[in-house]
Motif scaffolding. Structure first.
Motif, PDB file in Angstrom:
ATOM      1  N   THR A   1      24.644 -46.852   6.521  1.00  0.00           N
ATOM      2  CA  THR A   1      25.961 -46.233   6.430  1.00  0.00           C
ATOM      3  C   THR A   1      26.676 -46.692   5.171  1.00  0.00           C
ATOM      4  OG1 THR A   1      25.977 -46.460   8.804  1.00  0.00           O
ATOM      5  CG2 THR A   1      28.002 -45.720   7.790  1.00  0.00           C
TER       6      THR A   1
ATOM      7  N   HIS B   1      25.493 -44.732   2.289  1.00  0.00           N
ATOM      8  CA  HIS B   1      26.060 -43.381   2.226  1.00  0.00           C
ATOM      9  C   HIS B   1      27.515 -43.419   1.793  1.00  0.00           C
ATOM     10  CE1 HIS B   1      22.932 -42.472   5.566  1.00  0.00           C
ATOM     11  NE2 HIS B   1      22.391 -42.557   4.370  1.00  0.00           N
ATOM     12  N   ILE B   2      28.246 -44.374   2.376  1.00  0.00           N
ATOM     13  CA  ILE B   2      29.668 -44.431   2.043  1.00  0.00           C
ATOM     14  C   ILE B   2      29.850 -44.832   0.580  1.00  0.00           C
ATOM     15  CG2 ILE B   2      31.802 -45.668   2.542  1.00  0.00           C
ATOM     16  CD1 ILE B   2      31.073 -45.597   5.445  1.00  0.00           C
TER      17      ILE B   2
ATOM     18  N   PHE C   1      27.939 -43.987  -1.845  1.00  0.00           N
ATOM     19  CA  PHE C   1      27.760 -42.740  -2.595  1.00  0.00           C
ATOM     20  C   PHE C   1      29.042 -41.915  -2.559  1.00  0.00           C
ATOM     21  CE2 PHE C   1      23.193 -43.107  -2.974  1.00  0.00           C
ATOM     22  CZ  PHE C   1      22.946 -42.316  -4.071  1.00  0.00           C
ATOM     23  N   MET C   2      29.589 -41.762  -1.341  1.00  0.00           N
ATOM     24  CA  MET C   2      30.784 -40.930  -1.200  1.00  0.00           C
ATOM     25  C   MET C   2      31.938 -41.488  -2.011  1.00  0.00           C
ATOM     26  SD  MET C   2      30.712 -39.960   2.818  1.00  0.00           S
ATOM     27  CE  MET C   2      32.375 -39.375   2.938  1.00  0.00           C
TER      28      MET C   2
ATOM     29  N   GLY D   1      31.392 -41.097  -5.797  1.00  0.00           N
ATOM     30  CA  GLY D   1      31.672 -39.725  -6.193  1.00  0.00           C
ATOM     31  C   GLY D   1      33.155 -39.433  -6.171  1.00  0.00           C
ATOM     32  N   GLY D   2      33.800 -39.844  -5.089  1.00  0.00           N
ATOM     33  CA  GLY D   2      35.232 -39.596  -4.959  1.00  0.00           C
ATOM     34  C   GLY D   2      36.020 -40.274  -6.050  1.00  0.00           C
TER      35      GLY D   2
ATOM     36  N   ILE E   1      34.993 -41.165  -9.037  1.00  0.00           N
ATOM     37  CA  ILE E   1      34.777 -40.538 -10.342  1.00  0.00           C
ATOM     38  C   ILE E   1      35.723 -39.350 -10.488  1.00  0.00           C
ATOM     39  CG2 ILE E   1      33.145 -39.188 -11.694  1.00  0.00           C
ATOM     40  CD1 ILE E   1      30.957 -41.012 -10.566  1.00  0.00           C
ATOM     41  N   ILE E   2      35.777 -38.515  -9.447  1.00  0.00           N
ATOM     42  CA  ILE E   2      36.671 -37.356  -9.507  1.00  0.00           C
ATOM     43  C   ILE E   2      38.122 -37.824  -9.631  1.00  0.00           C
ATOM     44  CG2 ILE E   2      37.501 -35.365  -8.210  1.00  0.00           C
ATOM     45  CD1 ILE E   2      34.743 -35.117  -7.011  1.00  0.00           C
TER      46      ILE E   2
ATOM     47  N   ALA F   1      33.053 -34.145 -13.437  1.00  0.00           N
ATOM     48  CA  ALA F   1      33.644 -33.994 -12.109  1.00  0.00           C
ATOM     49  C   ALA F   1      32.609 -33.420 -11.134  1.00  0.00           C
ATOM     50  CB  ALA F   1      34.866 -33.096 -12.178  1.00  0.00           C
TER      51      ALA F   1
ATOM     52  N   GLY G   1      30.542 -36.149  -9.924  1.00  0.00           N
ATOM     53  CA  GLY G   1      31.200 -36.846  -8.828  1.00  0.00           C
ATOM     54  C   GLY G   1      30.988 -36.096  -7.530  1.00  0.00           C
ATOM     55  N   LEU G   2      31.105 -34.780  -7.620  1.00  0.00           N
ATOM     56  CA  LEU G   2      30.909 -33.929  -6.451  1.00  0.00           C
ATOM     57  C   LEU G   2      29.492 -34.092  -5.906  1.00  0.00           C
ATOM     58  CD1 LEU G   2      32.331 -31.708  -4.822  1.00  0.00           C
ATOM     59  CD2 LEU G   2      31.271 -30.049  -6.323  1.00  0.00           C
TER      60      LEU G   2
ATOM     61  N   TYR H   1      27.512 -36.681  -6.123  1.00  0.00           N
ATOM     62  CA  TYR H   1      27.398 -37.956  -5.418  1.00  0.00           C
ATOM     63  C   TYR H   1      28.071 -37.873  -4.058  1.00  0.00           C
ATOM     64  CZ  TYR H   1      25.158 -41.009  -8.723  1.00  0.00           C
ATOM     65  OH  TYR H   1      24.234 -41.619  -9.505  1.00  0.00           O
ATOM     66  N   PHE H   2      29.259 -37.262  -4.050  1.00  0.00           N
ATOM     67  CA  PHE H   2      30.005 -37.183  -2.808  1.00  0.00           C
ATOM     68  C   PHE H   2      29.211 -36.392  -1.773  1.00  0.00           C
ATOM     69  CE2 PHE H   2      33.069 -35.338   0.086  1.00  0.00           C
ATOM     70  CZ  PHE H   2      33.778 -36.465   0.454  1.00  0.00           C
TER      71      PHE H   2
ATOM     72  N   GLY I   1      26.251 -38.386  -0.343  1.00  0.00           N
ATOM     73  CA  GLY I   1      26.709 -39.380   0.621  1.00  0.00           C
ATOM     74  C   GLY I   1      27.184 -38.735   1.909  1.00  0.00           C
TER      75      GLY I   1
ATOM     76  N   GLU J   1      24.283 -37.133   3.991  1.00  0.00           N
ATOM     77  CA  GLU J   1      23.456 -38.130   4.666  1.00  0.00           C
ATOM     78  C   GLU J   1      24.231 -38.816   5.778  1.00  0.00           C
ATOM     79  OE1 GLU J   1      21.642 -40.751   1.845  1.00  0.00           O
ATOM     80  OE2 GLU J   1      19.981 -39.355   1.619  1.00  0.00           O
ATOM     81  N   TYR J   2      25.518 -38.999   5.551  1.00  0.00           N
ATOM     82  CA  TYR J   2      26.346 -39.679   6.554  1.00  0.00           C
ATOM     83  C   TYR J   2      26.446 -38.831   7.818  1.00  0.00           C
ATOM     84  CZ  TYR J   2      30.371 -42.000   8.631  1.00  0.00           C
ATOM     85  OH  TYR J   2      31.199 -42.654   9.481  1.00  0.00           O
TER      86      TYR J   2
END
Lengths: 358, 326
Positions: A316, A319-320, A322-323, A326-327, A329-330, B123, B126-127, B129-130, B133, B136-137
């Motif tokens: 987990t 995964h988090i 990664f999220m 990504g978040g 970076i944006i 951007a 980033g999307l 990667y998001f 994640g 998979e989550y």
């Protein structure tokens, strides 16, 4: 509030052209160098040096390399990982062919091999522009990575297909291989990075840097002003690949101690590109900030939640991570598209004029 | 000797067993159709918003994964009719793709309007990667099996006896080709006949001019992202039916990039023709010339084909001519 530069006059051209015109800036740099050279190795533990500081320095160097190409010359490249690989494999070959020569010589020389390859793949840049060029550099990435796997000469016909680093010494102290302490490797890496950053700084503040920036802003206009595009762009590719190559050689020789072709995959290229963008295009300081941010963030996310009492499954967390990456970076792009370097400048300006905003 | 191996041997081989040649050609064609579909998603977004959407590849995977994930949840909830569950899941996934398009427009694109291209490009990174994640989550990292049967996709293969040999065609591949051509025709009609389609083309020509005649950019962007989300979903179903659904599929996005530069970023026919050229070139090259260089050359061959074309036409085969003014 924190400091004023009042009373510091520039009385000759040399001081006007100085990279750090303000006394406080020079003191700040000296303090940072002092901390990096003395305090960190003295107080830092093995984990800090091996898992954070050494890779941070190496990635900073690669980021500077890509920043010279993308940030200063405006040529988008996605082949950074492969150019790092060229440096690493060149260094390995040179080291095994001529074991008598000091390894640091070979780490730096490996950069030239990388530069030559970079020039070769930079040739299309005269005709191809923008995202088309970015994808053209992917050709370099995939081709070179394929070479690392398929040409056994490169890894001396090892059955494992990996390159391994033996022990090398400098003044009788081991600096690479399993016997070298992380402190020595850190100091070696730091010295190389400091010297090369100083060199890059001089480069971008001089005639060559101005030529690059003119090409970045508009290459046709630059051509009309008498800048020859092909040599300028190729020089950018050469210098950039040189930096990436040295970073790649350091990655294997001073950090991993051995590597396979996978290390220099497309993800490595993207990773470095993140650092450049998040740090700030066209800024050397930004290269360091970006490398620190992108590299240390996942480590932080992995180690901190368990310490504050949160228990999450490792998968987990992955995964988090990664999220969140990504978040973030944006988020950073939205808040400050010019990167951390611009944030730092804004902060500095705010501090200078505080408490009176005008 | 080497020249002989490069220029003569492969053609002799082709002549000797024409059925094998046709088989390879067919496989290349199918791969090309799928590449073309991915490239199509890229082109739609690039045309309308000027964003180089790196997340297209991950949207393919995300779409397929969502479809299978929702299907599994529905079955667990006790919808016993597998086909009903599958089509319900398909509908819900289309809904998810719409929400995604809406969220991307609101959260990512809108605050970044008028930023340089490279920032928007980052951007979408980033999307990517998001979405990795997040996917998979929510649905777990293990690979899944595409619900091809439940969606009435054909399976098995047809053997054609031609040229003194047997060429076997997977039915799913034929279905993929048919569905892809229906979709492209549908999109072409949508672009040329409907009101929204005309608005889309106007935006592609010039953002400012489109704004000045009262076209809402926000709305257009949501529609475009939704359309390319749908294309991604279809691609995901097709690709997933051929292998399995997992995030390893994201590499296909990298495979589709040469298609894009070959065809040009702004041309839908370019995406299709480019896809076919790359697909066929890759398979033939690997089959007939691959042994010469050692295997695995398909990882970079496509890029070299594209690079060679690009040196003669820097804007791609069908791209708009790049005119630069000082």
């Amino acid at each position: 509030m924190l400091y004023r530069e009042a009373g510091q006059f520039k009385t000759n051209y040399a001081s006007d052209l100085a990279v750090f015109p303000i006394l406080q800036d020079r003191m700040g740099i000296a303090a940072i160098l002092l901390v990096a050279f003395v305090a960190v190795p003295y107080f830092g533990n093995d984990f800090l040096l091996q898992a954070i500081m050494i890779p941070f320095l190496i990635f900073s160097l690669a980021t500077i390399g890509l920043n010279l190409l993308t940030g200063y010359t405006g040529l988008l490249s996605l082949g950074t990982g492969a150019f790092m690989g060229v440096g690493a494999y060149a260094c390995y070959k040179l080291e095994t062919l001529f074991p008598g020569v000091n390894i640091i010589v070979w780490i730096v020389t490996a950069g030239f091999a990388s530069a030559a390859v970079g020039v070769l793949f930079g040739l299309p840049s005269l005709r191809i522009k923008g995202f088309y060029l970015a994808i053209a550099t992917l050709a370099a990435q995939f081709f070179l990575q394929w070479c690392f796997v398929r040409i056994p000469w490169l890894f001396n016909y090892n059955t494992s297909g990996a390159i391994e680093v033996g022990t090398h010494t400098l003044f009788g102290i081991p600096i690479t291989g399993p016997n070298a302490t992380s402190t020595t490797r850190y100091l070696i890496a730091l010295s190389i990075v400091v010297v090369m950053t100083w060199f890059a700084s001089n480069l971008v503040h001089g005639r060559i840097g101005r030529m690059w920036m003119a090409v970045r802003d508009m290459d046709i206009a630059a051509e009309l002003m008498g800048i020859r595009l092909l040599p300028t762009k190729l020089l950018a590719f050469a210098v950039s690949s040189f930096y990436c190559g040295v970073a790649g050689a350091m990655l294997v020789f001073l950090w991993y101690g051995g590597a396979e072709a996978d290390v220099f995959s497309i993800n490595q290229s993207f990773f470095i590109l993140f650092m450049v963008i998040v740090g700030g295009l066209g800024s050397l300081l930004g290269s360091f900030l970006g490398a620190a941010f992108i590299f240390i963030l996942p480590i932080f996310l992995r180690y901190v939640p368990p310490h504050v009492g949160m228990s999450i499954f490792p998968a987990t967390v992955e995964h988090i991570t990664f999220m969140i990456t990504g978040g973030l970076i944006i988020f950073f792009l939205i808040v400050e598209p010019h990167g951390l370097a611009r944030l730092w400048q804004t902060a500095k300006q705010k501090l200078r004029v505080w408490p009176f905003p005008y | 000797m080497l020249l002989y191996k490069i220029f003569i041997d492969p053609f002799v081989q082709m002549g000797a067993s024409p059925d094998l040649f046709v088989q390879t050609l067919w496989e290349g064609l199918v791969a090309g159709v799928l590449y073309a579909l991915i490239a199509l998603g890229f082109v739609l977004i690039f045309k309308a918003s000027g964003v180089f959407n790196f997340a297209q590849g991950i949207m393919v995977v995300f779409g397929a994964l969502t479809l299978v994930g929702i299907y599994e949840i529905l079955v667990r909830w006790g919808i016993s009719q597998e086909n009903v569950a599958a089509f319900l899941a398909l509908g819900l996934t289309i809904g998810v793709m719409f929400l995604l398009a809406f969220a991307v427009e609101r959260i990512v694109l809108k605050p970044l309007v008028n930023q340089p291209d490279i920032i928007l490009f980052m951007a979408t990174f980033g999307l990517t990667y998001f979405l990795i994640g997040f996917g998979e989550y929510v649905f777990g990292g293990s690979s899944k099996v595409m619900i091809a049967d439940q969606l009435y996709l054909p399976k098995g293969f047809i053997d054609l006896k031609i040229l003194g040999g047997v060429v076997s065609l997977q039915k799913i591949d034929i279905a993929a080709a048919v569905i892809a051509s229906i979709m492209v025709t549908g999109l072409a009609l949508f672009f040329s006949k409907t009101r929204i389609g005309r608005a889309l083309r106007a935006v592609a020509d010039s953002h400012k001019a489109a704004l000045s005649v009262g076209i809402s950019l926000d709305q257009i962007w949501v529609i475009v992202w939704f359309a390319s989300g749908l294309v991604a979903l279809v691609t995901g179903i097709m690709w997933g039916a051929r292998s399995e659904v997992s995030f390893a599929l994201e590499v296909i996005a990298l495979r589709a990039l040469p298609v894009l530069i070959l065809g040009g970023f702004t041309s839908i026919p370019g995406a299709i023709v480019g896809g076919l050229i790359i697909g066929i070139g890759e398979k033939l090259g690997d089959f007939y010339w691959g042994a010469l260089l050692g295997r695995g050359i398909e990882s970079w061959l496509a890029y070299f084909i594209a690079l060679v074309f690009l040196l003669f036409r820097p804007q791609g085969l069908f791209g708009e001519k790049i005119i630069e003014r000082v």
